[in-house]
Enzyme design. Structure first.
Site, mmCIF file in Angstrom:
data_model
loop_
_atom_site.group_PDB
_atom_site.id
_atom_site.type_symbol
_atom_site.label_atom_id
_atom_site.label_comp_id
_atom_site.label_asym_id
_atom_site.label_seq_id
_atom_site.Cartn_x
_atom_site.Cartn_y
_atom_site.Cartn_z
ATOM 1 N N CYS A 85 0.753 -6.485 8.243
ATOM 2 C CA CYS A 85 2.166 -5.691 8.220
ATOM 3 C C CYS A 85 1.787 -4.568 9.082
ATOM 4 C CB CYS A 85 2.253 -5.270 6.561
ATOM 5 S SG CYS A 85 3.484 -4.094 6.370
ATOM 6 N N ARG B 146 -5.352 3.476 2.846
ATOM 7 C CA ARG B 146 -4.124 4.081 1.958
ATOM 8 C C ARG B 146 -5.083 4.680 0.784
ATOM 9 N NH1 ARG B 146 -0.532 3.600 -2.390
ATOM 10 N NH2 ARG B 146 -1.341 1.594 -3.476
ATOM 11 N N GLU C 74 -2.478 -10.163 1.091
ATOM 12 C CA GLU C 74 -1.687 -9.984 2.208
ATOM 13 C C GLU C 74 -2.432 -9.869 3.657
ATOM 14 O OE1 GLU C 74 1.029 -6.568 1.850
ATOM 15 O OE2 GLU C 74 0.561 -5.875 3.976
ATOM 16 N N ARG D 162 -8.395 2.447 -0.176
ATOM 17 C CA ARG D 162 -8.498 1.072 0.383
ATOM 18 C C ARG D 162 -8.320 0.928 1.861
ATOM 19 N NH1 ARG D 162 -3.605 -0.548 3.072
ATOM 20 N NH2 ARG D 162 -1.941 -0.682 1.778
ATOM 21 N N ARG E 237 4.917 5.591 -4.862
ATOM 22 C CA ARG E 237 5.219 4.389 -5.234
ATOM 23 C C ARG E 237 5.065 4.329 -6.899
ATOM 24 N NH1 ARG E 237 1.498 0.225 -1.307
ATOM 25 N NH2 ARG E 237 2.417 0.928 0.546
ATOM 26 N N THR F 243 2.795 -1.666 8.883
ATOM 27 C CA THR F 243 2.692 -0.364 8.259
ATOM 28 C C THR F 243 1.255 -0.143 7.858
ATOM 29 O OG1 THR F 243 2.938 -1.358 5.919
ATOM 30 C CG2 THR F 243 4.625 -0.614 6.878
ATOM 31 N N ARG G 34 -9.357 -6.779 1.786
ATOM 32 C CA ARG G 34 -8.821 -5.633 1.310
ATOM 33 C C ARG G 34 -9.948 -5.027 0.755
ATOM 34 N NH1 ARG G 34 -3.066 -4.074 0.742
ATOM 35 N NH2 ARG G 34 -2.338 -4.538 2.729
ATOM 36 N N GLU H 23 3.583 -1.052 -4.744
ATOM 37 C CA GLU H 23 4.815 -1.052 -4.126
ATOM 38 C C GLU H 23 5.810 -1.825 -4.801
ATOM 39 O OE1 GLU H 23 4.160 -2.119 0.093
ATOM 40 O OE2 GLU H 23 5.327 -0.606 0.318
HETATM 41 P P1 ADP Z 1 -2.101 -1.573 -1.557
HETATM 42 O O1 ADP Z 1 -1.077 -1.574 -0.737
HETATM 43 O O2 ADP Z 1 -2.918 -0.545 -1.450
HETATM 44 O O3 ADP Z 1 -2.962 -2.603 -2.084
HETATM 45 P P2 ADP Z 1 -0.241 -1.797 -4.124
HETATM 46 O O4 ADP Z 1 0.798 -0.954 -3.966
HETATM 47 O O5 ADP Z 1 0.155 -3.117 -3.707
HETATM 48 O O6 ADP Z 1 -1.284 -1.193 -2.987
HETATM 49 O O7 ADP Z 1 -1.069 -1.528 -5.268
HETATM 50 C C1 ADP Z 1 -2.156 -2.350 -5.692
HETATM 51 C C2 ADP Z 1 -2.610 -2.338 -6.937
HETATM 52 O O8 ADP Z 1 -3.554 -1.251 -6.841
HETATM 53 C C3 ADP Z 1 -1.748 -1.868 -7.958
HETATM 54 O O9 ADP Z 1 -2.063 -2.596 -9.139
HETATM 55 C C4 ADP Z 1 -1.786 -0.426 -7.918
HETATM 56 O O10 ADP Z 1 -1.315 0.062 -9.355
HETATM 57 C C5 ADP Z 1 -3.078 -0.333 -7.896
HETATM 58 N N1 ADP Z 1 -3.484 1.281 -7.596
HETATM 59 C C6 ADP Z 1 -2.960 1.911 -6.384
HETATM 60 N N2 ADP Z 1 -3.373 3.025 -6.197
HETATM 61 C C7 ADP Z 1 -4.282 3.309 -7.597
HETATM 62 C C8 ADP Z 1 -4.808 4.423 -8.004
HETATM 63 N N3 ADP Z 1 -4.894 5.686 -7.589
HETATM 64 N N4 ADP Z 1 -5.361 4.272 -9.279
HETATM 65 C C9 ADP Z 1 -5.400 3.064 -9.862
HETATM 66 N N5 ADP Z 1 -4.707 1.971 -9.363
HETATM 67 C C10 ADP Z 1 -3.948 2.131 -8.116
HETATM 68 C C1 CIR Z 2 8.975 -3.958 2.625
HETATM 69 O O1 CIR Z 2 9.427 -3.963 3.941
HETATM 70 O O2 CIR Z 2 9.083 -3.372 1.747
HETATM 71 C C2 CIR Z 2 7.896 -4.885 2.305
HETATM 72 N N1 CIR Z 2 7.528 -5.983 3.416
HETATM 73 C C3 CIR Z 2 6.487 -4.023 2.153
HETATM 74 C C4 CIR Z 2 6.324 -3.089 3.702
HETATM 75 C C5 CIR Z 2 5.131 -2.273 3.596
HETATM 76 N N2 CIR Z 2 4.217 -2.408 2.489
HETATM 77 C C6 CIR Z 2 3.087 -3.129 2.838
HETATM 78 O O3 CIR Z 2 2.685 -3.608 1.920
HETATM 79 N N3 CIR Z 2 2.269 -2.768 3.926
#
Ligand code: ADP
Ligand code: CIR
Length: 565
Positions: free
Chosen positions: A480, A489, A434, A335, A518, A482, A438, A523
């Protein structure tokens, strides 16, 4: 004698008016607690599936009073179309009155169209600080009468001339004394008017750099608690007393965002990994003393003197399958995030802007063809069961993220939020969670090559239609820190039971390859059924291609290691 008395009286009168003038301009004493009368639901510690459709979340009086009024000055940091210099997303004058900046809402949800950035709103945050925006009013007697040489309105108290010389009293005054006094008073008055105008200008300048007492009180209190905590956040690590004192009175030029707007998520959530967000793009510059070291730490050494490389997706046919034997990787996802030019980040967006952006995203994506062809689904009105299924299947963002809520990033939820996806759900776009957008490519298995190629095609298509905020040094601008830079990512959902038998060990090994671990639902979640989400950690200081390769190489090594155990 009479003349002397008049002079004394007149000067005294002017002094009183001046005193009134200044006292009336003092900012109203801000309540120390800005929380709304009906404080939003206590902070949820987990994404708890929001229950009821929650009617429009009452604006939660942000923890921070930040008023964010109209965006006057040209922000130094403004987002440029794609390649741009320092500033970022910036705004155009707010189209609507700054709305209260509610702090966080529980319930969540949808998208839009053509380029053309639209006006950026003012930062709706807490109750608009009237005092900040109101020009210091001049007493009517001075503005109307004395400046125009005419009498003021007696009903309003009249001007000095009228009160001294008017009516019966005036008739008793000697003409010569009256004239002399009049000249003197007018001279004094003009000087006062001049000094008042200067005070007004000074006051306006000061308002650009001063933070009100309520915000300062919250900052001091939050800082003390954080300092006394055992938080492992990067915020705690880099917010030294010196940095705190240096930044606590600063505000961003356009949206008047304060340090509290930047750090309140980490102040409220001591378990944050990072703890800060940029309420608007200028925050990256104004609060650089805090952002820079955090960016350097998170992104593996990206220094404040470094410049993020130009966007480079490289040869999309380079990557193969990260798990050719299909033993470990369940699914793969890549993404990136994008911010639309002309709009600030979440805390500064008005509800009208959210809706406008949703419209633009939705209509823009409706023009995609072939494998990318799909449909936009607004969160508003989406059935809860459908929403939950999308979340459970990892296609949709969760709801009620307390880190985002505390950062004032969930206001007006679900307005303006939504998801676009093709029928196969291999190409998806989140709107206004966020980040503004995305852009996601994902599918079962480990065919990273196919997934990356789809993402790059989609990003190129969307970029043809929508101008995104980009900074010469920071790369693509995101809420963010990050996610700055490439915003990429690339992750796998993977089962490596032997390595994962010791979670700390898994994280240690992953870190060797610049990978982040994660939980299954993303996250701040735990692994379910031994499934971990492992992805590249850094996104700045390398190209998109290199960021994806970092994940590819790292996962290849982890699989080798798992096999060897
Ligand atoms: P991001 O910061 O990339 O948006 P999150 O940690 O918030 O990531 O995750 C967003 C969603 O994407 C969650 O439901 C997570 O399970 C899903 N996700 C992330 N990586 C994968 C993957 N490789 N396969 C399936 N789902 C994924
Ligand atoms: C934290 O500090 O844990 C949250 N604010 C998430 C920080 C990094 N993750 C993100 O979604 N980019």
């Amino acid at each position: 004698m009479f003349a002397l008395w008049y002079l004394t009286f007149a000067v005294d009168e002017i002094r009183k008016r001046l005193a009134w003038l200044f006292s009336s301009n003092k900012p109203a004493a801000p309540a120390l607690d800005n929380k709304p009368a009906n404080p939003a639901p206590a902070k949820e510690s987990a994404p708890a599936p929001a229950p009821a459709p929650a009617p429009a979340p009452a604006p939660k009086p942000a923890a921070v009073p930040a008023p964010k009024p109209d965006p006057p000055k040209p922000a130094p940091v403004v987002a440029k179309p794609t390649p741009v210099p320092v500033p970022a997303t910036v705004p155009t004058p707010p189209k609507e009155e700054p709305t209260p900046k509610p702090k966080a809402e529980p319930v969540p949800a949808p998208v839009v169209a053509p380029p053309k950035p639209s006006p950026a709103p003012a930062k709706p945050s807490s109750p608009p600080k009237q005092a900040d925006k109101m020009p210091i009013p001049l007493p009517k007697s001075l503005t109307e009468a004395n400046t125009n040489g005419q009498n003021g309105n007696a009903a309003n108290g009249g001007n000095v001339d009228e009160r001294v010389f008017g009516g019966q009293q005036a008739e008793k005054v000697l003409p010569a004394a009256k004239e002399a006094s009049n000249d003197f008073i007018k001279g004094e008055t003009n000087a006062f008017i001049q000094s008042i105008k200067e005070a007004q200008q000074l006051g306006e300048r000061k308002q650009d750099t001063m933070v009100d007492a309520a915000v300062l009180a919250k900052l001091e209190e939050g800082y003390a608690k954080l300092a006394a905590s055992d938080s492992k956040s990067l915020l705690k690590k880099y917010l030294t007393k010196e940095v705190f004192d240096n930044l606590k009175n600063k505000v961003t030029p356009t949206f008047k965002s304060t340090l509290l707007d930047v750090i309140q998520s980490g102040l409220e959530n001591h378990d944050s990994g990072v703890g800060i967000y940029a309420p608007d793009a200028e925050a990256y510059t104004v609060f650089a003393d805090l952002f820079d070291p955090i960016i350097e730490d998170y992104h593996g050494g990206f220094k404040k003197t470094d410049k993020h490389p130009a966007s480079t997706f490289g040869d999309v046919s380079t990557f193969g399958n990260v798990d050719p034997t299909n033993e470990y990787v369940i699914s793969t996802r890549v993404r990136c995030g994008r911010s639309m030019q002309g709009y600030p980040f979440n805390p500064c967006l008005t509800e009208a802007q959210y809706k406008e952006m949703e419209g633009k995203v939705s209509s823009t994506l409706s023009g995609l063809e072939g494998e990318l062809k799909g449909k936009f689904y607004p969160l508003t009105g989406m059935e809860k069961a459908v929403q939950q299924q999308l979340i459970d299947d990892h296609f949709l963002f969760k709801e009620g993220d307390r880190f985002l809520q505390a950062a004032n990033a969930c206001r007006f939820w679900p307005s303006g939020r939504g998801i676009y996806h093709n029928d196969a759900k291999t190409f998806l776009v989140w709107c206004n969670e966020e980040d503004h957008l995305r852009i996601i490519s994902m599918q079962q298995g480990g065919d990273l090559g196919q997934i990356y190629k789809r993402l790059v095609t989609a990003v190129n298509e969307i970029e043809k239609r929508v101008p995104f905020s980009h900074d010469d040094r920071l790369g693509f601008l995101t809420f963010c820190p990050t996610n700055l830079g490439t915003t990429i990512r690339a992750s796998v959902h993977i089962k490596v039971p032997k390595l994962a038998s010791n979670k700390a060990k898994l994280e240690e090994v992953a870190a060797k390859y610049n990978l982040q671990v994660r939980g299954t639902r993303g996250e701040h979640t735990e692994a379910e059924g031994g499934v971990y989400d492992i992805s590249n950690k850094r996104r700045m200081g390398l190209t998109e291609f290199e960021a994806v390769k970092e994940m590819y190489d790292g996962i290849t090594e982890l699989i080798k290691l798992e096999k060897s155990l």
